[in-house]
Design a protein around this motif. Structure first.
Motif, PDB file in Angstrom:
ATOM      1  N   PRO A  14       0.941  -1.322   0.315  1.00 26.54           N
ATOM      2  CA  PRO A  14      -0.333  -0.205   0.219  1.00 26.54           C
ATOM      3  C   PRO A  14       0.841   1.446  -0.038  1.00 26.54           C
ATOM      4  O   PRO A  14       0.740   2.429  -0.494  1.00 26.54           O
ATOM      5  CB  PRO A  14      -0.740   0.003   0.986  1.00 26.54           C
ATOM      6  N   ARG A  15       1.825   1.906   1.100  1.00 26.30           N
ATOM      7  CA  ARG A  15       2.631   2.525   1.017  1.00 26.30           C
ATOM      8  C   ARG A  15       3.066   2.840  -0.610  1.00 26.30           C
ATOM      9  O   ARG A  15       3.303   4.072  -0.901  1.00 26.30           O
ATOM     10  CB  ARG A  15       3.846   2.160   1.409  1.00 26.30           C
ATOM     11  N   SER A  16       3.730   1.868  -1.554  1.00 29.94           N
ATOM     12  CA  SER A  16       4.084   2.157  -3.102  1.00 29.94           C
ATOM     13  C   SER A  16       2.395   2.432  -3.482  1.00 29.94           C
ATOM     14  O   SER A  16       3.245   3.828  -4.194  1.00 29.94           O
ATOM     15  CB  SER A  16       4.333   0.394  -3.302  1.00 29.94           C
ATOM     16  N   LEU A  17       1.292   1.815  -3.751  1.00 31.44           N
ATOM     17  CA  LEU A  17       0.362   2.647  -4.192  1.00 31.44           C
ATOM     18  C   LEU A  17       0.396   3.862  -3.957  1.00 31.44           C
ATOM     19  O   LEU A  17       0.065   4.957  -4.405  1.00 31.44           O
ATOM     20  CB  LEU A  17      -1.086   1.797  -4.371  1.00 31.44           C
ATOM     21  N   ARG A  18       0.533   4.551  -3.043  1.00 30.37           N
ATOM     22  CA  ARG A  18       0.289   5.598  -2.101  1.00 30.37           C
ATOM     23  C   ARG A  18       1.444   6.852  -2.163  1.00 30.37           C
ATOM     24  O   ARG A  18       1.462   7.736  -3.485  1.00 30.37           O
ATOM     25  CB  ARG A  18       0.575   6.125  -0.420  1.00 30.37           C
ATOM     26  N   TYR A  19       2.692   6.046  -2.482  1.00 29.23           N
ATOM     27  CA  TYR A  19       4.142   6.895  -3.565  1.00 29.23           C
ATOM     28  C   TYR A  19       3.667   6.986  -4.998  1.00 29.23           C
ATOM     29  O   TYR A  19       3.255   8.600  -5.769  1.00 29.23           O
ATOM     30  CB  TYR A  19       4.627   6.099  -2.566  1.00 29.23           C
ATOM     31  N   TYR A  20       2.747   6.389  -5.496  1.00 31.90           N
ATOM     32  CA  TYR A  20       2.505   6.469  -6.976  1.00 31.90           C
ATOM     33  C   TYR A  20       1.184   7.347  -7.273  1.00 31.90           C
ATOM     34  O   TYR A  20       1.567   8.369  -8.740  1.00 31.90           O
ATOM     35  CB  TYR A  20       2.364   4.885  -7.711  1.00 31.90           C
ATOM     36  N   GLU A  21       0.384   7.277  -6.227  1.00 34.79           N
ATOM     37  CA  GLU A  21      -0.195   8.506  -6.196  1.00 34.79           C
ATOM     38  C   GLU A  21       0.202   9.796  -6.038  1.00 34.79           C
ATOM     39  O   GLU A  21      -0.108  10.653  -6.621  1.00 34.79           O
ATOM     40  CB  GLU A  21      -1.623   8.428  -4.733  1.00 34.79           C
ATOM     41  N   GLN A  22       1.458   9.699  -4.935  1.00 36.33           N
ATOM     42  CA  GLN A  22       2.022  10.997  -5.209  1.00 36.33           C
ATOM     43  C   GLN A  22       2.760  11.650  -5.728  1.00 36.33           C
ATOM     44  O   GLN A  22       2.425  12.995  -5.952  1.00 36.33           O
ATOM     45  CB  GLN A  22       2.569  10.963  -3.506  1.00 36.33           C
ATOM     46  N   GLN A  23       3.310  10.897  -6.791  1.00 33.93           N
ATOM     47  CA  GLN A  23       3.481  10.947  -7.572  1.00 33.93           C
ATOM     48  C   GLN A  23       2.961  11.435  -8.791  1.00 33.93           C
ATOM     49  O   GLN A  23       3.743  11.733 -10.231  1.00 33.93           O
ATOM     50  CB  GLN A  23       5.222   9.997  -8.166  1.00 33.93           C
ATOM     51  N   GLY A  24       1.562  11.192  -9.064  1.00 33.59           N
ATOM     52  CA  GLY A  24       1.040  11.245  -9.695  1.00 33.59           C
ATOM     53  C   GLY A  24       0.313  10.056 -11.324  1.00 33.59           C
ATOM     54  O   GLY A  24       0.088  10.552 -12.158  1.00 33.59           O
ATOM     55  N   LEU A  25       1.580   9.548 -11.045  1.00 36.85           N
ATOM     56  CA  LEU A  25       0.476   8.075 -12.132  1.00 36.85           C
ATOM     57  C   LEU A  25      -0.224   7.595 -11.759  1.00 36.85           C
ATOM     58  O   LEU A  25      -1.165   7.080 -12.668  1.00 36.85           O
ATOM     59  CB  LEU A  25       1.800   7.059 -11.183  1.00 36.85           C
ATOM     60  N   ILE A  26      -1.035   7.322 -10.692  1.00 42.39           N
ATOM     61  CA  ILE A  26      -2.197   6.355 -10.245  1.00 42.39           C
ATOM     62  C   ILE A  26      -2.963   7.741  -9.789  1.00 42.39           C
ATOM     63  O   ILE A  26      -2.375   8.527  -9.287  1.00 42.39           O
ATOM     64  CB  ILE A  26      -2.468   5.289  -9.454  1.00 42.39           C
ATOM     65  N   ARG A  27      -4.782   7.678  -9.664  1.00 46.39           N
ATOM     66  CA  ARG A  27      -4.911   8.172  -9.176  1.00 46.39           C
ATOM     67  C   ARG A  27      -6.815   7.445  -7.872  1.00 46.39           C
ATOM     68  O   ARG A  27      -6.738   6.584  -8.586  1.00 46.39           O
ATOM     69  CB  ARG A  27      -6.551   9.489 -10.611  1.00 46.39           C
ATOM     70  N   ALA A  28      -5.970   7.761  -7.159  1.00 45.38           N
ATOM     71  CA  ALA A  28      -8.078   7.342  -6.390  1.00 45.38           C
ATOM     72  C   ALA A  28      -8.717   7.743  -6.451  1.00 45.38           C
ATOM     73  O   ALA A  28      -8.492   9.480  -6.400  1.00 45.38           O
ATOM     74  CB  ALA A  28      -6.733   7.086  -5.020  1.00 45.38           C
ATOM     75  N   ARG A  29      -9.694   7.820  -5.884  1.00 46.68           N
ATOM     76  CA  ARG A  29     -11.422   8.776  -5.630  1.00 46.68           C
ATOM     77  C   ARG A  29     -11.375   8.852  -4.123  1.00 46.68           C
ATOM     78  O   ARG A  29     -10.927   6.855  -3.530  1.00 46.68           O
ATOM     79  CB  ARG A  29     -12.000   7.652  -6.554  1.00 46.68           C
TER      80      ARG A  29
END
Length: 126
Positions: A14-29
């Motif tokens: 989950p930490r990696s996913l949050r990082y990818y989101e922070q970097q703008g690579l994935i977007r969570a609703r």
């Protein structure tokens, strides 16, 4: 799906996913309770990112591939921007190989000077 399920399905933390989101690579609703929500397409985006990272691309290198997938292409590598990243990476790898071969030749020459009878072979050669 929530972050834990995406992490499990994509084989990342989950930490990696949050990082990818922070970097703008994935977007969570965000749900009303603040939980992140992802959809099926995010599994593919994370798989693309992980696959590229595994062969030596940087996280920034993955951006054109992610955007290519997001725009509806069947492959993240099918857009001109992604092809340019592939070409740049291959040129970088070729440069690394040339540098390593030059270093190897220098070390072999030093060994030959210090130990004239020593035979230097490449790995896998007799």
């Amino acid at each position: 799906m929530r972050i834990g399920e995406l992490a499990r399905r994509a084989g990342v933390s989950p930490r990696s996913l949050r990082y990818y989101e922070q970097q703008g690579l994935i977007r969570a609703r965000r749900c009303a309770n603040g939980y992140r929500e992802y959809d099926e397409a995010d599994v593919r985006l994370v798989a693309e990112i992980r696959g590229l990272l595994a062969v030596g691309f940087t996280l920034e290198d993955t951006r054109p591939f992610v955007e290519c997938l997001r725009s509806g292409h069947p492959s993240g590598g099918s857009c001109p921007e992604s092809v340019a990243v592939y070409r740049r990476k291959l040129a970088e790898i070729d440069g690394d190989i040339r540098a390593l071969l030059a270093r190897r030749a220098e070390v072999a020459a030093q060994l030959a000077d210090l130990c004239p009878g020593c035979l230097v072979t490449r790995r896998g050669e007799s």
